[in-house]
Design an enzyme around this catalytic site. Sequence first.
Site, PDB file in Angstrom:
ATOM      1  N   SER A   1       0.849  -1.192   0.000  1.00 40.40           N
ATOM      2  CA  SER A   1       0.000   0.000   0.000  1.00 40.40           C
ATOM      3  C   SER A   1       0.883   1.240   0.000  1.00 40.40           C
ATOM      4  O   SER A   1       2.067   1.149  -0.328  1.00 40.40           O
ATOM      5  CB  SER A   1      -0.943  -0.028   1.205  1.00 40.40           C
ATOM      6  OG  SER A   1      -1.936   0.958   1.064  1.00 40.40           O
ATOM      7  N   ASN A   2       0.333   2.380   0.349  1.00 43.06           N
ATOM      8  CA  ASN A   2       1.136   3.613   0.381  1.00 43.06           C
ATOM      9  C   ASN A   2       0.623   4.521   1.492  1.00 43.06           C
ATOM     10  O   ASN A   2      -0.328   4.184   2.194  1.00 43.06           O
ATOM     11  CB  ASN A   2       1.113   4.295  -0.992  1.00 43.06           C
ATOM     12  CG  ASN A   2      -0.286   4.678  -1.390  1.00 43.06           C
ATOM     13  OD1 ASN A   2      -0.911   5.537  -0.783  1.00 43.06           O
ATOM     14  ND2 ASN A   2      -0.833   4.001  -2.408  1.00 43.06           N
ATOM     15  N   HIS A   3       1.236   5.693   1.608  1.00 42.39           N
ATOM     16  CA  HIS A   3       0.969   6.552   2.767  1.00 42.39           C
ATOM     17  C   HIS A   3      -0.248   7.461   2.629  1.00 42.39           C
ATOM     18  O   HIS A   3      -0.487   8.281   3.499  1.00 42.39           O
ATOM     19  CB  HIS A   3       2.174   7.464   3.016  1.00 42.39           C
ATOM     20  CG  HIS A   3       3.371   6.749   3.537  1.00 42.39           C
ATOM     21  ND1 HIS A   3       3.343   6.055   4.725  1.00 42.39           N
ATOM     22  CD2 HIS A   3       4.622   6.611   3.046  1.00 42.39           C
ATOM     23  CE1 HIS A   3       4.533   5.528   4.942  1.00 42.39           C
ATOM     24  NE2 HIS A   3       5.332   5.843   3.925  1.00 42.39           N
TER      25      HIS A   3
END
Length: 406
Positions: free
Chosen positions: A218-220
Amino acid sequence: MASDATTRRPLDGRRILLGITGSIAAYKAAVLCRLLKTAGADVRVVMTPLAKQFITPLTMATLSKNPILVEFFDPENGAWNSHVALGEWADCYLIAPATANTLAKMATGVADNLLLTTYLSARCPVVVAPAMDLDMYAHEATQQNLRTLAARGVRIVEPEEGELASGLQGKGRMAEPDRIAAFVGGLLDEKKKTLAGKRLIVTAGATIEAIDPVRFISNHSSGKMGYAIAGELAARGAAVTLVTGRTSLPTPAGVERVDVLSAAEMYEAAVGAFDASDGAVMCAAVADYTPAHVSDTKIKKGDGGLTIELRRTRDIAAELGARKGDRVLVGFALETDDEEAHAEAKLTKKNFDFIVLNSLRDPGAGFRGDTNKVTLIDRAGREELPLMSKREVAARIADKLETILK
Ligand code: CTP
């Protein structure tokens, strides 16, 4: 403050009936009442008998500058409190806090106190701000009641996550008074309904690509920017579908929310809704790659390294760009270097009307924070905005989108 053309307050001349039910959050009704009064509204207060245990009628009468209504008639002199007249008087009936009990009664038409009979007679918009413990809120009975009320046109200001009176953490805490007051202001300010009749999609948050039943890529992205945009568009009268990755943010008032996990799910939801829409704002941080194979069982560690084969996901924005027609399409670009050239390339490649460029090099911009610093880029040129709150950025994006839709 005097009310004239120059000092006009947002709720001048508006009549708001504030309904208070028996929840610990009733203490916030005092602040809410003050905010509504300061914004210029004439406020009358109706309370359930139990609400009096949480906040005194004297407090509310002093703040609203009107007598408080609880009973069907005054026990002293027998004067009748007409729920029909109250319902007709109000421009908006705001029930805050709204307990699970009151919501259930509203959903089923029970009319055993003045607050409820007034609800059944009210012809004005009705807004509820639920407040309860997390399990009560999550219970299917409550959720079903909320869906029933929403389907009948009741507007819901979703509760927030946080510490609850029980000491538990979770969703159920009544929205803060400023959020409720702003929602009511937006609802009543028909002048600002510049997007009424428009149907818009907003994608927001990060996607989650499963590696196995336990791990993911995933990412931030926090989703804050996309949620602010969805809220702003809805406040301007648009019917907004928010296609969102996992976040803990409250759903902006009046927005239809579709929860997805992966890029593939987001693709289906966004593409599926696009044809019937007037456009989309692509704010989500979508994974460009997903594991080529998802293991059904947890991958066990070995002695050596591990290589995960990734394949490209489908580009949602590019797909919408290809079938855009005269719909409006807004993209985002988050860059770390050669920012404007990269953003301009995406503008053309994905057929956006304009693109919102964030640079991770700008302090105060990008993930998680409440501020952002962006440049709006279209085929005619660039507009660099100063550092501002994500809410203000959302308003500037909505302004530009409106000019294109017209
Ligand atoms: N986008 C999308 N679907 C994807 C990927 C991106 O809708 N599968 C959208 C984003 O919501 C955003 C824009 O496309 O509006 C971002 O463009 P993109 O080229 O994907 O940016 P990056 O993923 O950052 O690309 P790169 O790695 O090439 O910089």
